[in-house]
Design a protein around this motif. Structure first.
Motif, PDB file in Angstrom:
ATOM      1  N   ALA A 250     -10.939  -3.279  -5.663  1.00 14.55           N
ATOM      2  CA  ALA A 250      -9.965  -1.824  -6.000  1.00 14.55           C
ATOM      3  C   ALA A 250     -10.426  -1.716  -7.813  1.00 14.55           C
ATOM      4  CB  ALA A 250      -8.420  -1.871  -6.061  1.00 14.55           C
TER       5      ALA A 250
ATOM      6  N   GLU B  17       0.802  -6.341  -7.051  1.00 15.91           N
ATOM      7  CA  GLU B  17       0.867  -5.804  -7.925  1.00 15.91           C
ATOM      8  C   GLU B  17       1.975  -5.301  -7.995  1.00 15.91           C
ATOM      9  OE1 GLU B  17       1.315  -3.342  -2.882  1.00 15.91           O
ATOM     10  OE2 GLU B  17       0.093  -4.567  -2.065  1.00 15.91           O
TER      11      GLU B  17
ATOM     12  N   LEU C 257      -4.817 -16.188  -6.970  1.00 14.08           N
ATOM     13  CA  LEU C 257      -4.162 -15.059  -6.109  1.00 14.08           C
ATOM     14  C   LEU C 257      -5.477 -14.330  -5.384  1.00 14.08           C
ATOM     15  CD1 LEU C 257      -1.221 -14.340  -5.775  1.00 14.08           C
ATOM     16  CD2 LEU C 257      -1.752 -12.704  -6.908  1.00 14.08           C
TER      17      LEU C 257
ATOM     18  N   ARG D  14       8.949   0.238 -10.166  1.00 15.53           N
ATOM     19  CA  ARG D  14       8.553   1.323  -8.822  1.00 15.53           C
ATOM     20  C   ARG D  14       9.639   1.095  -7.887  1.00 15.53           C
ATOM     21  NH1 ARG D  14       3.180  -0.443  -6.236  1.00 15.53           N
ATOM     22  NH2 ARG D  14       4.323  -0.591  -4.306  1.00 15.53           N
TER      23      ARG D  14
ATOM     24  N   GLU E  91       3.788 -10.628  -4.015  1.00 15.53           N
ATOM     25  CA  GLU E  91       2.580 -11.717  -4.176  1.00 15.53           C
ATOM     26  C   GLU E  91       0.925 -11.251  -3.583  1.00 15.53           C
ATOM     27  OE1 GLU E  91       3.727 -13.876  -0.056  1.00 15.53           O
ATOM     28  OE2 GLU E  91       1.737 -14.857  -0.927  1.00 15.53           O
ATOM     29  N   ALA E  92       0.798 -10.122  -3.223  1.00 13.90           N
ATOM     30  CA  ALA E  92      -0.112  -9.643  -3.388  1.00 13.90           C
ATOM     31  C   ALA E  92      -0.637  -9.081  -4.932  1.00 13.90           C
ATOM     32  CB  ALA E  92      -0.179  -8.069  -2.767  1.00 13.90           C
TER      33      ALA E  92
ATOM     34  N   ILE F 198      -8.263  -7.985  -2.849  1.00 17.50           N
ATOM     35  CA  ILE F 198      -8.050  -6.436  -3.010  1.00 17.50           C
ATOM     36  C   ILE F 198      -8.380  -6.102  -4.197  1.00 17.50           C
ATOM     37  CG2 ILE F 198      -5.839  -7.122  -2.762  1.00 17.50           C
ATOM     38  CD1 ILE F 198      -5.110  -4.125  -2.251  1.00 17.50           C
TER      39      ILE F 198
ATOM     40  N   MET G 297      -1.912   8.108  -7.740  1.00 18.55           N
ATOM     41  CA  MET G 297      -3.303   6.936  -7.291  1.00 18.55           C
ATOM     42  C   MET G 297      -2.866   5.593  -8.893  1.00 18.55           C
ATOM     43  SD  MET G 297      -4.863   9.046  -6.344  1.00 18.55           S
ATOM     44  CE  MET G 297      -4.008  10.400  -5.177  1.00 18.55           C
TER      45      MET G 297
ATOM     46  N   ALA H 259       6.310  -8.771  -1.486  1.00 21.88           N
ATOM     47  CA  ALA H 259       5.512  -8.784  -0.981  1.00 21.88           C
ATOM     48  C   ALA H 259       4.107  -8.123  -1.511  1.00 21.88           C
ATOM     49  CB  ALA H 259       5.210  -8.136   0.688  1.00 21.88           C
ATOM     50  N   ALA H 260       4.504  -7.243  -2.355  1.00 20.87           N
ATOM     51  CA  ALA H 260       4.260  -6.478  -3.045  1.00 20.87           C
ATOM     52  C   ALA H 260       3.741  -7.366  -4.608  1.00 20.87           C
ATOM     53  CB  ALA H 260       4.877  -5.592  -4.026  1.00 20.87           C
TER      54      ALA H 260
ATOM     55  N   SER I 163      -7.124 -15.234  -0.320  1.00 25.77           N
ATOM     56  CA  SER I 163      -7.642 -14.577   0.779  1.00 25.77           C
ATOM     57  C   SER I 163      -7.973 -12.798   0.570  1.00 25.77           C
ATOM     58  CB  SER I 163      -5.879 -14.046   1.092  1.00 25.77           C
ATOM     59  OG  SER I 163      -4.642 -13.778   0.767  1.00 25.77           O
TER      60      SER I 163
ATOM     61  N   GLY J 164      -1.296   3.680  -8.370  1.00 21.45           N
ATOM     62  CA  GLY J 164      -1.907   2.518  -6.774  1.00 21.45           C
ATOM     63  C   GLY J 164      -2.910   1.043  -7.497  1.00 21.45           C
ATOM     64  N   SER J 165      -4.114   2.069  -6.625  1.00 26.94           N
ATOM     65  CA  SER J 165      -4.723   0.998  -7.439  1.00 26.94           C
ATOM     66  C   SER J 165      -5.668   1.160  -7.884  1.00 26.94           C
ATOM     67  CB  SER J 165      -6.141   1.588  -6.205  1.00 26.94           C
ATOM     68  OG  SER J 165      -6.937   2.911  -7.139  1.00 26.94           O
TER      69      SER J 165
END
Lengths: 528, 300, 307
Positions: free
Chosen positions: A32, A254, A21, A238, A251-252, A28, A1, A248-249, A25, A3-4
Motif C-alpha cells: 500500500a 490497520e 508484523l 473506526r 493484527e493486520a 500489505i 480512502m 483481525a484489523a 506473512s 484506509g490504505s
C-alpha cells in the motif's frame, strides 16, 4: 480512502515495529505504501491514532446516553469536573480545582481558571451551572439525577459554584466523576441537545472534525488545550461492531487499538509481538436476581432457600469454564474490590450442592421446586454460556429450571411487564460507590427489573441513614452492615465481575485499561 | 460443413440419447448418494440423546478445545473434537441437526401445504381472490426476508415451533407463486377442460386433477426449500436470533465458535461444513427428483 | 402504443402494496418492545421511561400514530429516528450509497464470473470443465454467506494479508464483501447461463448458422450468447434488488456501513420509525426494479404486456 493511506503511514512511521508484523506473512503495508507513495511526505508529518471501536455512537452528546462506550467517543472533546483514577477509582478533580462540603447539604466547587471552550466561550461558573442543570433535564439521566433530586446550583463568583440539596448527598463527587460533562452554554442552548450530539464542542484535547455514518468519527488536535496540545494530531474511531474484525484489523496493522474484547479473542493477540493485550477487572458485576413476587416464586421468599441457591452454583467452575479464569468471583456480596463500601470480611458462600439440597429440603421442598430462569443472549460477553451453566447447577440440586434465553429487547420488555422469570440475569455497570447499587436494589419495583423479595426492615433503616451520611468512614460502616444482611438474606445469586480486554499496538504509549470501560485519550501518545 | 460442427452436432445428439439412459443413471447415482447423506443426518438427528457418544449438553473442563481425532486430557476420544465448553462436537452436531432439520423440514411442509392450496386455488379460481392474493404475495416478496424473520422472532419467540412458523411465513409467497403458475398451465390442458365439461365440481377438479398434476413441481420445490430454510435458519442464528438453549442448531454452533476461530477453528468450521454438505445434498436430491418427475427439464 | 398506460397501471397497483407493507411493519414493530426503556438502560425509572415515550408520541393510540405517520410520509417526511434523534431520510441516505456500492459490485462480479463460466460449461458439456463448474455452482448455492465471509476474511485478510479484513473506502475493502455477497448469485447465474446456452446451442437457427459455415466463435458469441442471456439477466436484475436487504449478514461480518446493518441495529433498539423507513425503502427498490424489468420486457416483447 483513508484506509490504505493509514496502513502506509503505519508502515513508514513505525518501520521497525511494523516490519516484524508485516514480514511474517506478505506485505500489505509495504504494498500500500508503494501504491500511494506520493502521499509519503504528508503522511509522516502528522500522527494519527486509529481505534477499532465496538459501536457506532448514536450521539456524541454524553448527556443523552447512558452507554459508557458512546461517552468515550464524546470524551475526546468533552470533559468533566472530576475523574475516577483508573486504578484506585478515587475521584479526583479535573476541570474543578477543588471541592468541599461547606455544609452537609451545600457542596462547593472551585473551577480551574483560564480554560475556554474551542468555540471561544469561557469555561466559568456560568458554564458550570448551565451544564450541571442541563444534565438533570435530560430524560436519559432521570434515574441518576434522582440521587440528588431537588438540587439547585448557585454561582458564588466567577470560578465558584455551589450545589445545594434538600438532604445531605454524600456521593456528589462520584456523580461529577461519572456523569456531568461541561458544555458551552451559548452553543448548547442555541442548537439543543440533539444537534449538539452531531457536532459537540468542549474543552477537551480534541476537536470534532467529521463523521461518516457507521464508518468512523474523526477528531483533530485542540491546539489550545489547557493541558498543552496533545501529541497526537488526529484520532479516528473506526466503527467495527464485530469483535473478530477488531482483532483481525489490529493484527493486520490497520488499527492501533482494538477496544473492548473478550478473553478468547484477545488471547490470540498475546502471541503477536507488535501488540500488547491489556486486561482490567471491570466494574460490571453480574448476578442472578430473584423475583419471589412472581407467581410460583414462593420458595424464594425463604431466605434460606436463597442462600441454598448461592451454595448450588460453583463460581470457580463458572469462571474457569466460561471465562477461562478471566473474571472475578464475587465474595458473597454484590460489590467488587475497590468499590466504595466493599466488605473485606465477607467471602463467597462456597460450592456445596449437598448442603444446598439439604437446605432446600429443610425449607419444606424435599423434592425441589420449579422456576423459570431468564438471561440475555448477546448483550454481555458469554451471557448465553453463563445462563446455560447456571441452569445446569440449579438442576443438580433438584430444581426444575425452565430456561428463558432472550435477546436484550425482549428481555427488557418482559422485565418491564414483570413476566421475566423467578430468577433473571443482571449485569450492572454503575459508579464505583455502593450508593448507586443500593439505590438500584431498593427501588426494584419502581426501577423496573430490580430484584423482588421481602426486604429486611433493618436494611431499609440502614439505607435511609446511609443516604445522608456525609462522613465516608461512617457511611462505609453502614454499607458493611447492609452487605451483611444481604449476605444472610441474599436478593440474588452473586456471580462475578467481568474482566475487560483491550489490545493495543506497541507504537501506542500510555494506554490505560480503565475499570469503568471508558477510553480516555489524555495520556496516550505514539512512538515514532 | 466443417468437421468441428459435425462433431458438435454429434455431441448434441449424443446428449439426447444419453439423457434417456446413461446420464439419467448417473444423475440418479448422485441423487441416491445425496439421499443417503441426508438419511444419515436424519438418523443422526433422530438418534436418542442417551445413545449419543457423549451428552451434547454436558460440559467438561478437561475436554475443552480438544482437537478432532485426539484423546483429550481425561482420556476421552472426541472424533470431531470438543468445543469451548468441552462438549463433544460429534454429539452436538447430531443434536443440533435435530433442530436445524426439524425447523427446515417443518417449515417446508408448512409452505408445501399452504403454498399448494393457495397457489392452486388462485390459479384455478382466478378473479379477485387471485389478484388480491398475488398482490399480497408480491408485497411479501419485496420484503427483506432476514430482517422480517428477526422482527417476527422478537415478537413470537424463538422456540422450535415459532421458528418453524417464522421460516414458513417468510417462505410461502414464492412457493405459492410457482404453484399458481403451474396450475395456470395445467388448467389450460384439454383434460381439465373436459372434466369441467362433464360437470366435475371445482373441489373435485382441484383435488383430483390439479393437485396431482402439480405434484411433480411441488415435490421438487419442497426439496429445494428444505435447503433454503436450513440456510435462512443458520443466517438468523448467526445474527443471534435463532434457536435458544438448551436447543442448538448448526448456525448457532458456527456463531458460538466464531470467538475461537483463531485457536480452535474446527469449532465453527465443522458445523459450517455440515450446513454446506446438507444443503448440497438436498439440492442434488431436488435435481434428481426433478429429472425423474419432470421430463421437460431432464438433464439440465 | 399504450405503454404509458401500462406503466401507470402498474404504478397505481404498487400503492396498496406499499400500504399493506406499511401496516404490516408498523403493527409488527409495536409488538416487539419499548424503545424508551431500552434507551434509558438498566436503572431507569418508570417515570422517566413514560416521559420519553410521551416525548416520542408512543403513548398515543396506535391508529393516531399510524395516521400521523402516513400523513407525514405523504409530505415526504419519514419521521425522526428515536435512537439517533435525526431524520430517518438522512440516516438512510448516508447508508444507501454503501449498500448500492456493495450490490453493484456484486452484480458486476456475478456477470463477469458467471457468463464466461456458464458459456464454457455449455460448450464443454459433460466434460471435465463442465463438471468442475457444476461443482462450483453446487457449493456456491449451498454455502452460508456468513461462513464463506469468515473463511475469506481469515484467508485473504489475515493469512495472506492481501486485502483489509473489514471497513469501507477503497476497492480493496470492497472485494471480499462483494464476492461473498455475490457467491450464491454467481452460482445461480452460472447455472442459468449454462442451461440457457445449452438450449440455444441446440436451437434450429444456430444449426443453420453453423450450416452456413460461420466460425464457432461467431456462432457462440454473436448468435447464441445474445439470445441465451435474456432470461439470466432478467433474473439477475430481480435478485439484485433483493440483495440490498439480504446483504445484512455480509455487512455484519465485514463491518460494511450499509442499510442492512442499520436495519439490524434499528430492530435491536426498537427504533420504530427507522425500521419502517428502511423496510419501506427496501421494498420500493424491489418493486421499482421489478417494474422496470417488466416494462422493458414489455417494450422488447409486446406479447408479454398482453398477458
Amino acid at each position: 480512502m483513508y484506509g490504505s493511506n493509514r496502513v502506509a503511514k503505519d508502515a513508514l512511521s513505525s518501520a521497525t515495529s511494523r516490519r516484524a508484523l508485516i514480514g511474517a506473512s506478505g506485505a500489505i503495508g509495504v504494498g500500500a505504501a508503494l501504491a500511494s507513495g506520493t502521499r509519503f511526505a504528508a503522511a509522516q508529518e502528522s500522527s494519527t491514532l486509529t481505534i477499532a471501536f465496538n459501536l457506532d455512537p448514536s450521539t456524541l452528546n454524553p448527556m443523552t446516553t447512558t452507554n459508557i462506550a458512546e461517552e468515550s467517543v464524546a470524551a475526546a472533546v468533552l470533559e468533566k469536573l472530576a475523574l475516577f483514577e483508573a486504578e484506585t477509582l478515587e475521584v479526583t478533580p479535573w476541570l474543578a480545582e477543588s471541592w468541599e462540603y461547606i455544609e452537609p447539604t451545600v457542596f462547593q466547587i472551585k473551577l480551574k481558571s483560564g480554560i475556554s471552550f474551542t468555540n471561544g466561550e469561557p469555561f466559568d461558573a456560568t458554564a458550570a451551572k448551565f451544564s450541571l442543570e442541563a444534565w438533570a433535564e435530560s430524560p436519559t439521566m432521570a434515574q441518576s439525577a434522582s440521587q440528588i433530586a431537588g438540587y439547585s446550583v448557585d454561582i458564588v463568583d466567577d470560578l465558584t459554584v455551589t450545589i445545594t440539596t434538600p438532604n445531605p448527598v454524600p456521593t456528589i463527587p462520584s456523580l461529577l466523576g461519572r456523569y456531568m460533562y461541561m458544555v458551552p452554554p451559548v452553543y448548547y442552548a442555541e442548537v439543543g441537545p440533539d444537534e449538539f450530539g452531531l457536532a459537540p464542542i468542549g474543552t477537551g484535547p480534541f476537536i470534532y472534525e467529521s463523521r461518516r455514518a457507521a464508518q468512523d468519527v474523526t477528531f483533530v488536535k485542540n491546539p489550545d488545550w489547557w493541558k498543552g496540545p496533545h501529541p497526537i494530531d488526529t484520532v479516528v474511531f473506526r466503527v467495527m461492531p464485530e469483535e473478530l474484525s477488531r482483532v483481525a484489523a489490529l493484527e493486520a496493522g490497520e488499527v492501533d487499538i482494538a477496544y473492548y474484547l473478550s478473553y478468547s479473542l484477545a488471547s490470540r493477540l498475546e502471541g503477536v509481538d507488535t501488540a500488547t493485550v491489556y486486561s482490567v477487572d471491570g466494574l460490571r458485576k453480574f448476578l442472578s436476581a430473584f423475583n419471589a413476587k412472581m407467581e410460583g416464586g414462593e420458595p424464594l421468599l425463604d431466605p434460606n432457600v436463597r442462600v441454598a441457591l448461592n451454595h448450588a452454583v460453583d463460581l470457580d467452575g463458572l469462571v474457569e469454564f466460561v471465562f477461562e479464569g478471566q473474571a472475578t468471583r464475587l465474595e458473597g456480596q454484590y460489590a467488587l474490590p475497590g468499590e466504595f463500601g466493599f466488605s473485606e470480611t465477607l467471602s463467597s458462600y462456597g460450592y456445596d450442592p449437598d448442603l444446598a439440597r439439604q437446605m432446600i429440603a429443610d425449607a419444606g421442598y424435599p423434592d425441589g421446586f420449579s422456576l423459570t430462569y431468564a438471561y440475555t443472549i448477546g448483550r454481555y460477553p458469554k451471557d448465553k454460556e453463563v445462563g446455560e451453566i447456571i441452569s445446569t447447577y440449579l438442576q443438580e440440586v433438584g430444581i426444575k429450571v425452565e430456561q428463558k434465553p432472550l435477546e436484550w429487547g425482549e428481555f427488557d420488555k418482559q422485565r418491564k411487564e414483570q413476566t421475566l422469570g423467578h430468577i433473571f440475569q443482571v449485569g450492572l455497570l454503575l459508579i464505583p460507590d455502593l450508593n448507586e447499587t443500593f439505590n438500584y436494589m431498593a427501588y426494584g419495583e419502581e426501577v423496573r427489573g430490580g430484584p423482588m423479595i421481602d426486604w429486611n426492615d433493618d436494611w431499609w433503616a440502614l439505607f435511609e441513614e446511609s443516604r445522608s451520611e456525609v462522613d465516608p468512614d461512617k457511611r462505609a460502616a453502614l454499607y458493611h452492615q447492609m452487605l451483611d444482611i444481604d449476605h444472610a438474606e441474599p436478593y440474588a445469586i452473586y456471580l462475578y465481575g467481568s474482566k475487560d480486554f483491550h489490545a493495543v499496538s506497541n507504537r501506542v504509549q500510555g494506554f490505560v485499561a480503565r475499570k469503568d470501560q471508558a477510553l480516555l485519550l489524555h495520556d496516550i501518545s505514539l512512538s515514532s | 460443413m466443417s468437421a468441428e460442427v459435425l462433431a458438435h452436432n454429434g455431441r448434441i445428439q449424443g446428449r439426447k440419447r444419453r439423457s434417456l439412459n446413461g446420464a439419467w443413471i448417473r444423475a440418479n447415482w448422485f441423487t441416491l448418494f445425496s439421499g443417503l447423506i441426508l438419511l444419515a443426518f436424519l438418523i443422526g438427528a433422530a438418534w436418542p440423546t442417551s445413545m449419543l457418544p457423549y451428552d451434547p449438553l454436558a460440559s467438561s473442563l478437561s475436554s475443552r478445545f480438544s482437537p478432532p481425532f485426539q484423546v483429550d486430557r481425561s482420556g476421552n476420544y472426541h472424533i470431531l473434537g470438543a468445543d469451548f465448553l468441552g462438549r463433544d462436537m460429534l454429539s452436538r452436531i447430531l443434536y443440533s441437526g435435530r433442530y436445524s432439520l426439524m425447523t427446515a423440514i417443518g417449515a417446508s411442509m408448512l409452505v408445501t401445504v399452504f403454498g399448494t392450496l393457495i397457489g392452486v386455488l388462485c390459479g384455478y379460481v382466478g378473479g379477485w381472490i387471485d389478484s388480491l392474493t398475488m398482490r399480497i404475495v408480491d408485497a411479501l416478496l419485496a420484503l427483506p426476508v432476514i430482517l422480517i424473520a428477526i422482527v417476527l422472532a422478537t415478537i413470537i419467540g424463538r422456540s422450535i415451533l415459532t421458528l418453524t412458523i417464522i421460516l414458513a411465513l417468510t417462505g410461502w409467497a414464492d412457493f405459492t407463486r410457482v404453484v399458481r403458475a403451474e396450475t395456470l398451465a395445467i388448467s389450460s390442458q384439454p383434460y381439465v377442460e373436459s372434466s369441467r365439461a362433464i360437470g366435475a365440481t371445482t373441489f373435485r377438479i382441484v383435488l383430483r386433477t390439479l393437485i396431482p398434476n402439480a405434484m411433480a413441481v411441488v415435490i421438487v420445490m419442497t426439496t429445494y426449500s428444505v435447503g433454503r430454510f436450513i440456510l435462512l435458519e443458520s443466517s438468523i442464528s448467526y445474527l443471534g436470533m435463532g434457536v435458544v438453549p438448551p436447543a442448538s442448531s448448526w448456525g448457532v454452533m458456527v456463531g458460538e465458535g466464531r470467538d475461537y476461530i483463531f485457536d480452535a477453528p474446527f469449532i465453527s468450521v465443522i458445523p459450517g461444513l455440515v450446513i454446506t454438505i446438507v444443503v448440497i445434498a438436498t439440492n442434488f436430491v431436488g435435481d434428481g427428483l426433478r429429472d425423474i418427475l419432470d421430463p421437460r427439464s431432464r438433464a439440465r | 402504443m399504450n405503454l404509458p398506460k401500462y406503466v401507470l397501471q402498474r404504478v397505481i397497483q404498487t400503492i396498496p402494496m406499499l400500504l399493506f407493507v406499511l401496516v404490516l411493519v408498523f403493527s409488527l414493530t409495536r409488538l416487539t418492545g419499548d424503545p424508551a426503556s431500552l434507551m434509558l438502560g438498566d436503572a431507569a425509572t418508570n417515570e422517566s421511561v413514560g416521559a420519553l415515550r410521551d416525548q416520542w408520541g408512543l403513548n398515543d393510540p396506535l391508529l393516531i400514530q399510524f395516521w400521523d405517520y402516513i400523513r407525514n410520509l405523504l409530505t415526504g417526511d419519514m419521521g425522526a429516528s428515536l435512537r439517533y434523534s435525526r431524520p430517518v431520510a438522512d440516516l438512510i441516505g448516508e447508508r444507501l450509497m454503501a449498500s448500492m456500492v456493495l450490490v453493484t459490485a456484486s452484480v458486476i462480479i456475478s456477470v463477469v464470473v458467471s457468463v464466461p463460466l456458464g458459456v464454457l460449461a455449455a460448450r464443454r458439456w459433460n466434460r471435465k470443465e463442465d463438471t468442475l463448474i457444476r461443482l462450483f455452482v453446487v457449493v456456491g448455492q449451498a454455502v452460508p454467506r456468513f461462513y464463506l465471509g469468515i473463511l475469506l476474511m481469515l484467508l485473504f485478510g489475515l493469512r495472506l494479508r492481501w486485502l483489509p479484513t473489514s471497513g469501507y473506502g477503497t476497492w480493496k475493502h470492497l472485494l471480499l464483501p462483494a464476492f461473498t455477497l455475490a457467491t450464491p448469485t454467481i452460482a445461480l447465474l452460472t447455472r442459468l447461463v449454462r442451461s440457457s446456452m445449452l438450449e440455444v446451442l441446440s436451437a434450429d437457427y444456430i444449426r443453420t448458422a453453423r450450416a452456413k459455415g460461420l466460425g464457432e466463435r461467431s456462432v457462440v458469441y454473436r448468435h447464441a450468447l445474445r439470445n441465451a442471456l435474456m432470461a439470466p439477466i432478467t433474473m439477475l436484475a430481480i435478485q439484485a434488488a433483493q440483495l440490498v436487504g439480504s446483504a445484512v449478514v455480509v455487512e455484519q461480518v465485514f463491518g460494511w456501513p450499509g442499510l442492512g446493518r442499520l436495519a439490524l441495529d434499528a430492530i435491536y433498539a426498537r427504533d420504530f420509525p427507522l425500521i419502517q423507513g428502511i423496510v419501506l425503502i427496501l421494498c420500493l427498490i424491489v418493486i421499482v426494479t421489478n417494474l422496470v424489468v417488466d416494462v422493458s420486457y414489455g417494450f422488447i416483447n409486446p406479447q408479454a404486456r398482453a398477458s
